[in-house]
Design an enzyme around this catalytic site. Structure first.
Site, PDB file in Angstrom:
ATOM      1  N   GLU A  93       0.829  -0.969  -0.056  1.00 19.43           N
ATOM      2  CA  GLU A  93       0.019   0.217   0.008  1.00 19.43           C
ATOM      3  C   GLU A  93       0.978   1.266  -0.029  1.00 19.43           C
ATOM      4  OE1 GLU A  93      -2.332  -0.420   3.373  1.00 19.43           O
ATOM      5  OE2 GLU A  93      -3.537  -2.243   2.568  1.00 19.43           O
ATOM      6  N   CYS A 135       3.232   8.486   1.095  1.00 17.62           N
ATOM      7  CA  CYS A 135       3.859   7.697   1.843  1.00 17.62           C
ATOM      8  C   CYS A 135       3.927   6.239   1.171  1.00 17.62           C
ATOM      9  CB  CYS A 135       2.894   7.529   3.079  1.00 17.62           C
ATOM     10  SG  CYS A 135       3.335   6.258   4.214  1.00 17.62           S
ATOM     11  N   CYS A 142       6.265  -6.730   7.889  1.00 16.24           N
ATOM     12  CA  CYS A 142       7.431  -5.830   8.891  1.00 16.24           C
ATOM     13  C   CYS A 142       7.986  -7.044   9.741  1.00 16.24           C
ATOM     14  CB  CYS A 142       6.957  -4.530   9.267  1.00 16.24           C
ATOM     15  SG  CYS A 142       8.618  -3.786  10.133  1.00 16.24           S
ATOM     16  N   CYS A 146       5.969  -4.147  16.077  1.00 16.42           N
ATOM     17  CA  CYS A 146       5.601  -3.123  17.181  1.00 16.42           C
ATOM     18  C   CYS A 146       4.153  -3.359  17.410  1.00 16.42           C
ATOM     19  CB  CYS A 146       5.633  -1.640  16.504  1.00 16.42           C
ATOM     20  SG  CYS A 146       7.306  -1.250  16.096  1.00 16.42           S
ATOM     21  N   CYS A 149       0.967  -1.588  15.682  1.00 12.42           N
ATOM     22  CA  CYS A 149       1.106  -1.607  14.213  1.00 12.42           C
ATOM     23  C   CYS A 149       0.525  -2.820  13.456  1.00 12.42           C
ATOM     24  CB  CYS A 149       2.658  -1.397  13.720  1.00 12.42           C
ATOM     25  SG  CYS A 149       2.859  -1.215  11.842  1.00 12.42           S
ATOM     26  N   CYS A 366      -1.111   6.043  10.121  1.00 12.90           N
ATOM     27  CA  CYS A 366       0.065   5.308  10.522  1.00 12.90           C
ATOM     28  C   CYS A 366      -0.349   4.286  11.379  1.00 12.90           C
ATOM     29  CB  CYS A 366       0.999   6.628  11.350  1.00 12.90           C
ATOM     30  SG  CYS A 366       1.267   7.718  10.364  1.00 12.90           S
TER      31      CYS A 366
HETATM   32  S1  SF4 Z   1       5.535   0.652  13.230  1.00 12.47           S
HETATM   33 FE1  SF4 Z   1       5.129  -1.314  12.117  1.00 12.47          FE
HETATM   34  S2  SF4 Z   1       6.209  -1.086   9.884  1.00 12.47           S
HETATM   35 FE2  SF4 Z   1       7.155   0.421  11.448  1.00 12.47          FE
HETATM   36  S3  SF4 Z   1       8.871  -0.848  12.432  1.00 12.47           S
HETATM   37 FE3  SF4 Z   1       7.090  -1.115  13.534  1.00 12.47          FE
HETATM   38  S4  SF4 Z   1       5.984  -3.092  13.080  1.00 12.47           S
HETATM   39 FE4  SF4 Z   1       7.379  -2.146  11.178  1.00 12.47          FE
END
Ligand code: SF4
Length: 376
Positions: A93, A135, A142, A146, A149, A366
């Site tokens: 995306e 963006c 990933c 986190c 996220c 975000c």
């Molecule tokens: S915020 Fe999401 S995309 Fe960014 S490093 Fe952490 S897990 Fe990865």
């Protein structure tokens, strides 16, 4: 043995070398690079000033569009999330965030981490132009996990290639409205750019090459959790040019490790030490991003610890009330708590902005890229 360079990611001088092997003159390199990175034409068949045999050779060498637009979601606030399908079937995306001249003045941090270039032009001819911040993603998913996220929750599927990263900008540019122009590019979509450093750095070189899109490096900001080795390389390769945004979220190691597992390997002190050595562009402080999560990192003691930890660094701070994610127990603090947090930082002398959340209704804000509508 070094891997051959993907044709889509070749710089002009690398095209000269590759074409020499085909017996083609050097000026063809500039023609091909311009087709791809200036005009956004990636299909060799459409490169009409090239001889048929060369077009065929480029096709056989694998030069082809790396992604297709699959869907475009429009948010009520103007943000547009583009879902693109890669050639192996994976989806990524990228988000277009229009910043109108009026909002650039009234909401200093409206669209993204780059706001100092979003002032409207004094020149009347450009007053109606809406600048768009795009963006872009650097990985499919990933690895860093986190907790707030959606991209991290999906895990890492693979790195994107430099061609796939830069092609998102070509795609986004094609979808701009007549009264819009590309303002800034933020590497802040799916993925951790410094975990895919080589492809990310090459994509930046492609996007900023004067024979291609020719984006000013000042208009590019890389957003990262702050992997120290990657920060060092970024500083060496693009020192003083590329803007930097750090997803810090807390200056407390216990809190940050709970939110961001990467902090156990690279604690706050190591990150801040790396930032002290990062050559930020003149006049562009490092952006510190704090996603405020109710009951996790939003206390006034957290704000005071943050103020103390950042002392001596040239930074500005963005506070982003946590975006809701399906299935996540976390949520944003109450408005009064956010204001109190901001007051602590401002009283300590920091530039500290409250960022509007944009694109919530299409999961484009975000930490929301991927999950709601991207299978696989
Ligand atoms: S915020 Fe999401 S995309 Fe960014 S490093 Fe952490 S897990 Fe990865």
């Amino acid at each position: 043995m070094p891997q051959p360079i993907d044709p889509l990611a070749r710089l002009p001088e690398e095209w000269v070398e590759a074409l020499a092997a085909l017996g083609e003159p050097p000026y063809r390199a500039a023609q091909i690079f311009r087709w791809i990175h200036h005009r956004g034409v990636i299909d060799p068949e459409a490169m009409t000033n090239l001889p048929k045999a060369l077009r065929l050779a480029l096709h056989e060498a694998g030069l082809a569009p790396p992604l297709q637009l699959e869907r475009e979601h429009r948010s009520a606030d103007g943000a547009r999330k583009l879902v693109a399908r890669l050639n192996d079937g994976a989806a990524i995306e990228t988000v277009l965030l229009p910043v109108s001249p009026s909002s650039a003045v009234t909401d200093a941090d409206a669209a993204a981490v780059v706001d100092d270039d979003d002032e409207p032009k004094a020149d009347g001819a450009h007053e109606a132009t809406i600048r768009v911040t795009q963006c872009i993603s650097t990985q499919v998913g990933c690895a860093l996990g986190c907790v707030f996220c959606a991209s991290g929750a999906a895990g890492l599927k693979r790195h994107l290639t430099a061609g796939e990263i830069s092609a998102q900008v070509l795609l986004g540019r094609d979808l701009l409205e007549p009264n819009e122009s590309l303002g800034n590019v933020v590497l802040m979509g799916m993925g951790e750019p410094l975990h895919n450093y080589d492809a990310t750095a090459r994509a930046i070189r492609l996007l900023t090459h004067p024979a291609g899109l020719g984006l000013s490096p000042r208009r590019i900001t890389l957003s990262t959790v702050g992997l120290p080795d990657g920060l060092r390389r970024l500083g060496e390769d693009f020192g003083g040019q590329i803007g930097l945004a750090i997803s810090l979220h807390s200056a407390n190691n216990v809190t940050r490790s709970a939110l961001m597992p990467v902090n156990r390997r690279h604690p706050v002190g190591e990150l801040l030490e790396a930032l002290r050595h990062y050559p930020a562009p003149p006049g562009r402080p490092i952006t510190i991003e704090i996603a405020l999560i109710r009951g996790q990192n939003d206390g006034l003691a957290d704000a005071r610890q943050l103020a103390k930890a950042l002392r001596g660094l040239r930074v500005k701070i963005n506070l982003i009330p946590m975006n809701p994610i399906d299935g996540s127990p976390f949520g944003p603090p109450a408005s009064a708590q956010i204001r109190a947090f901001q007051d602590v930082l401002r009283d300590a002398g920091y530039l500290c902005f409250l960022r509007r959340r944009r694109g919530d209704d299409v999961a484009a804000a975000c930490g929301q890229l991927v999950r709601r509508d991207v299978p696989g």
